[in-house]
Design a protein around this motif. Structure first.
Motif, PDB file in Angstrom:
ATOM      1  N   THR A   1       6.168  -2.632   9.790  1.00  0.00           N
ATOM      2  CA  THR A   1       6.935  -1.694   8.962  1.00  0.00           C
ATOM      3  C   THR A   1       6.442  -0.259   9.141  1.00  0.00           C
ATOM      4  O   THR A   1       7.142   0.674   8.772  1.00  0.00           O
ATOM      5  CB  THR A   1       6.860  -2.050   7.458  1.00  0.00           C
ATOM      6  OG1 THR A   1       5.501  -1.969   7.060  1.00  0.00           O
ATOM      7  CG2 THR A   1       7.394  -3.427   7.190  1.00  0.00           C
ATOM      8  N   LEU A   2       5.250  -0.109   9.695  1.00  0.00           N
ATOM      9  CA  LEU A   2       4.760   1.262   9.941  1.00  0.00           C
ATOM     10  C   LEU A   2       5.587   1.944  11.021  1.00  0.00           C
ATOM     11  O   LEU A   2       5.677   3.161  11.067  1.00  0.00           O
ATOM     12  CB  LEU A   2       3.291   1.232  10.379  1.00  0.00           C
ATOM     13  CG  LEU A   2       2.277   0.931   9.281  1.00  0.00           C
ATOM     14  CD1 LEU A   2       0.893   0.753   9.893  1.00  0.00           C
ATOM     15  CD2 LEU A   2       2.237   2.026   8.242  1.00  0.00           C
TER      16      LEU A   2
ATOM     17  N   LEU B   1       2.323  -7.970  -5.854  1.00  0.00           N
ATOM     18  CA  LEU B   1       2.091  -7.956  -4.414  1.00  0.00           C
ATOM     19  C   LEU B   1       2.920  -6.885  -3.708  1.00  0.00           C
ATOM     20  O   LEU B   1       2.441  -6.205  -2.799  1.00  0.00           O
ATOM     21  CB  LEU B   1       2.464  -9.342  -3.872  1.00  0.00           C
ATOM     22  CG  LEU B   1       1.989  -9.715  -2.491  1.00  0.00           C
ATOM     23  CD1 LEU B   1       0.488  -9.655  -2.405  1.00  0.00           C
ATOM     24  CD2 LEU B   1       2.487 -11.115  -2.159  1.00  0.00           C
TER      25      LEU B   1
ATOM     26  N   ALA C   1       1.437  -3.550  -3.992  1.00  0.00           N
ATOM     27  CA  ALA C   1       0.245  -3.467  -3.135  1.00  0.00           C
ATOM     28  C   ALA C   1       0.660  -3.227  -1.685  1.00  0.00           C
ATOM     29  O   ALA C   1       0.083  -2.372  -0.998  1.00  0.00           O
ATOM     30  CB  ALA C   1      -0.573  -4.752  -3.248  1.00  0.00           C
ATOM     31  N   GLN C   2       1.649  -3.957  -1.251  1.00  0.00           N
ATOM     32  CA  GLN C   2       2.103  -3.787   0.139  1.00  0.00           C
ATOM     33  C   GLN C   2       2.629  -2.382   0.384  1.00  0.00           C
ATOM     34  O   GLN C   2       2.350  -1.781   1.411  1.00  0.00           O
ATOM     35  CB  GLN C   2       3.176  -4.839   0.473  1.00  0.00           C
ATOM     36  CG  GLN C   2       2.539  -6.175   0.762  1.00  0.00           C
ATOM     37  CD  GLN C   2       3.519  -7.282   1.124  1.00  0.00           C
ATOM     38  OE1 GLN C   2       3.087  -8.381   1.413  1.00  0.00           O
ATOM     39  NE2 GLN C   2       4.794  -7.005   1.099  1.00  0.00           N
TER      40      GLN C   2
ATOM     41  N   VAL D   1      -0.383   0.042   0.516  1.00  0.00           N
ATOM     42  CA  VAL D   1      -1.147  -0.131   1.764  1.00  0.00           C
ATOM     43  C   VAL D   1      -0.368   0.472   2.937  1.00  0.00           C
ATOM     44  O   VAL D   1      -0.918   1.196   3.777  1.00  0.00           O
ATOM     45  CB  VAL D   1      -1.447  -1.628   2.014  1.00  0.00           C
ATOM     46  CG1 VAL D   1      -1.991  -1.857   3.414  1.00  0.00           C
ATOM     47  CG2 VAL D   1      -2.446  -2.138   0.987  1.00  0.00           C
ATOM     48  N   HIS D   2       0.901   0.197   2.963  1.00  0.00           N
ATOM     49  CA  HIS D   2       1.768   0.756   4.008  1.00  0.00           C
ATOM     50  C   HIS D   2       1.683   2.284   4.005  1.00  0.00           C
ATOM     51  O   HIS D   2       1.481   2.921   5.038  1.00  0.00           O
ATOM     52  CB  HIS D   2       3.205   0.285   3.752  1.00  0.00           C
ATOM     53  CG  HIS D   2       4.233   0.978   4.580  1.00  0.00           C
ATOM     54  ND1 HIS D   2       4.786   2.181   4.193  1.00  0.00           N
ATOM     55  CD2 HIS D   2       4.789   0.674   5.763  1.00  0.00           C
ATOM     56  CE1 HIS D   2       5.652   2.571   5.123  1.00  0.00           C
ATOM     57  NE2 HIS D   2       5.672   1.672   6.080  1.00  0.00           N
TER      58      HIS D   2
ATOM     59  N   VAL E   1       2.992  -5.801   7.819  1.00  0.00           N
ATOM     60  CA  VAL E   1       2.858  -4.410   7.355  1.00  0.00           C
ATOM     61  C   VAL E   1       2.799  -3.474   8.554  1.00  0.00           C
ATOM     62  O   VAL E   1       3.407  -2.397   8.553  1.00  0.00           O
ATOM     63  CB  VAL E   1       1.612  -4.247   6.447  1.00  0.00           C
ATOM     64  CG1 VAL E   1       1.412  -2.790   6.052  1.00  0.00           C
ATOM     65  CG2 VAL E   1       1.739  -5.108   5.199  1.00  0.00           C
TER      66      VAL E   1
ATOM     67  N   LEU F   1       0.420  -9.861   1.845  1.00  0.00           N
ATOM     68  CA  LEU F   1      -0.217  -8.770   2.589  1.00  0.00           C
ATOM     69  C   LEU F   1      -0.566  -9.193   4.011  1.00  0.00           C
ATOM     70  O   LEU F   1      -1.713  -9.125   4.431  1.00  0.00           O
ATOM     71  CB  LEU F   1      -1.452  -8.275   1.833  1.00  0.00           C
ATOM     72  CG  LEU F   1      -1.120  -7.407   0.620  1.00  0.00           C
ATOM     73  CD1 LEU F   1      -2.197  -7.510  -0.435  1.00  0.00           C
ATOM     74  CD2 LEU F   1      -0.897  -5.956   1.008  1.00  0.00           C
TER      75      LEU F   1
ATOM     76  N   SER G   1      -6.521  -3.889   1.758  1.00  0.00           N
ATOM     77  CA  SER G   1      -5.519  -4.659   1.016  1.00  0.00           C
ATOM     78  C   SER G   1      -6.123  -5.245  -0.257  1.00  0.00           C
ATOM     79  O   SER G   1      -5.502  -5.213  -1.324  1.00  0.00           O
ATOM     80  CB  SER G   1      -4.995  -5.813   1.869  1.00  0.00           C
ATOM     81  OG  SER G   1      -4.393  -5.324   3.001  1.00  0.00           O
TER      82      SER G   1
END
Lengths: 169, 303
Positions: free
Chosen positions: B21-22, A30, A33-34, A37-38, B18, B13, A20
């Motif tokens: 959401t995967l 942000l 970035a999210q 990363v996801h 996160v 983050l 991250s």
């Protein structure tokens, strides 16, 4: 033996912060970035983990995947640089560190504080998130943003003061 | 941890957010993967061989289901399950819900399934389950489930029986032409899954997954959704009813691939491996039998 979801979870939580941080300091905001990363973890899960591919150094592999995602990300978007040049006059009124104690934030709710953080400018927000989300030192933030360490420090303290102002409104 | 730090950690983050959401599904345990399907399959076998001791139907009429090659589920909203033999004769008919219990089912035993399906739809219309005069489109789903999916002979037989059902409905004077009849091919696995989730099989196949809040949605309620027709068209064959002046005219089975095209316009089902073209080679087809018997006579006993 087939990988289980728990194995993936272990990898995910062991690498999440580092990945991250790597991504966050390479994009403007942000949300981007999210998203990146996801997408990196999803790709890793589907194309590497589920197929039982052997990866020696997972974090390096993930960063390489993120790097590829970032290239693709900037291909699609016009590159916008972060405003990093802080003029001297902007720093004139910065108060000394002791003037803004972190305790002042204790009385505010988390959501309200986050709203205030979002009112900071991009560079201030980066420093605050670097400091509090990733527990980075001023030196590390300075390296990531290629900004002089002293400037980072002064911007940090000014950001705290700004936050306090926003919250006191 | 101070409040500022805690707020930033929560919103910026956040690893848990996160991860959620995967949407990575939990690997199925041995119990879920093997034991539950095995139990369901065993109960199905028990139902077939021991007269529905397990999953007992609310109403049960049967001959000898050991010779059954397939099931047909008819969802109107009264919901029926019909076991048929290789010639398409009804060996067993069950009411699968309370609405279906109001139907007298014994009279359909040992009749041709296409005739039974037609009569049940007509009767459901009479009883008000289908009302072409209201604002809601009426849909009927017919799902075929082959018991032995590897048996080539049974595959041919079910194709033939399915064709006869579709032809019968298409030519019927008893089924309101405004009723949409959807023919869906399902597997035993889908049948078991639908039973496990307590939803109508046709809906399960069309939807792919059951809705949602776990609530069973009857066909007539479901079709109020504007996307229903699109979904049904994708998942099954909408049997286009003939215009009134065409009703009772013989329907010839397609002769070649080119001639099939019109018949298959509505067939977008990616799962439909058998393809409607199979009708062209239907070894058992007897179109005279299909179409000269539209009155739904109860005298059509096995020869």
């Amino acid at each position: 033996m087939k990988n289980s979801e728990d194995d993936f979870k272990n990898i995910y939580y062991a690498t999440f912060d580092e990945l991250s941080k790597y991504v966050y300091f390479r994009v403007n905001n942000l949300e981007d970035a999210q998203d990146i990363v996801h997408d990196v973890y999803l790709d890793y899960y589907q194309h590497v983990f589920k197929k039982n591919k052997n990866v020696d150094h997972v974090i390096a592999y993930l960063k390489q995947m993120a790097h590829n995602q970032l290239i693709s990300f900037y291909k699609d978007k016009q590159f916008k640089t972060i405003q990093t040049d802080i003029l001297d006059e902007q720093l004139d009124n910065i108060v000394a560190p002791d003037d803004v104690e972190l305790e002042v934030f204790e009385k505010f709710e988390s959501e309200r504080i986050w709203q205030a953080v979002n009112q900071l400018n991009a560079i201030e927000r980066k420093i605050i998130i670097g400091k509090f989300r990733f527990d980075m030192t001023f030196k590390e933030i300075s390296e990531q943003l290629s900004i002089n360490e002293n400037t980072i420090k002064t911007t940090y303290y000014r950001s705290l003061q700004q936050l306090k102002k926003f919250l006191d409104k | 941890m101070n409040q500022l730090k805690s707020s930033v950690k929560k919103h910026a983050l956040n690893s848990q957010d996160v991860y959620q959401t995967l949407n990575i599904k939990q690997e199925k345990s041995f119990f879920k993967r093997f034991l539950i399907p095995a139990t369901v399959f065993a109960s199905l076998i028990l139902t077939v061989f021991f007269g529905s001791l397990v999953n007992a139907p609310t109403q049960d009429n049967e001959l000898d289901v050991a010779n059954a090659i397939a099931y047909f589920q008819l969802e109107i909203n009264p919901q029926f399950e019909i076991a048929v033999d290789e010639d398409g004769y009804v060996l067993q008919i069950k009411a699968l819900n309370e609405d279906a219990e109001t139907f007298e089912l014994e009279i359909y035993m040992d009749k041709k399934v296409e005739e039974v399906v037609e009569q049940l739809i007509a009767l459901a219309t009479e009883k008000g389950y289908i009302n072409a005069d209201d604002d809601v489109d009426d849909f009927v789903t017919i799902s075929s489930i082959l018991i032995d999916e590897e048996n080539e002979e049974d595959i041919e037989n079910i194709e033939s029986i399915g064709y006869k059902i579709r032809s019968r409905i298409e030519a019927s004077s008893e089924v309101d032409p405004r009723t949409n009849v959807v023919y869906v091919k399902a597997t035993i696995a889908e049948k078991m899954e639908a039973e496990g989730k307590e939803v109508p099989l046709g809906m399960y196949v069309i939807h792919g997954m059951v809705d949602v809040d776990g609530e069973m949605v009857p066909v007539n309620e479901y079709v109020q959704n504007e996307n229903a027709l699109k979904k049904m068209n994708k998942a099954g064959v909408i049997i286009t009813k003939r215009t009134q002046d065409q009703v009772n005219q013989p329907i010839d089975p397609p002769i070649n691939d080119n001639d099939d095209e019109d018949d298959n316009d509505n067939t977008n089902d990616p799962k439909d491996n058998s393809n409607e073209d199979n009708n062209t080679n239907d070894p058992q087809d007897n179109s005279n039998e299909n179409n000269n018997n539209n009155e739904g006579s109860s005298n059509s006993r096995r020869p």
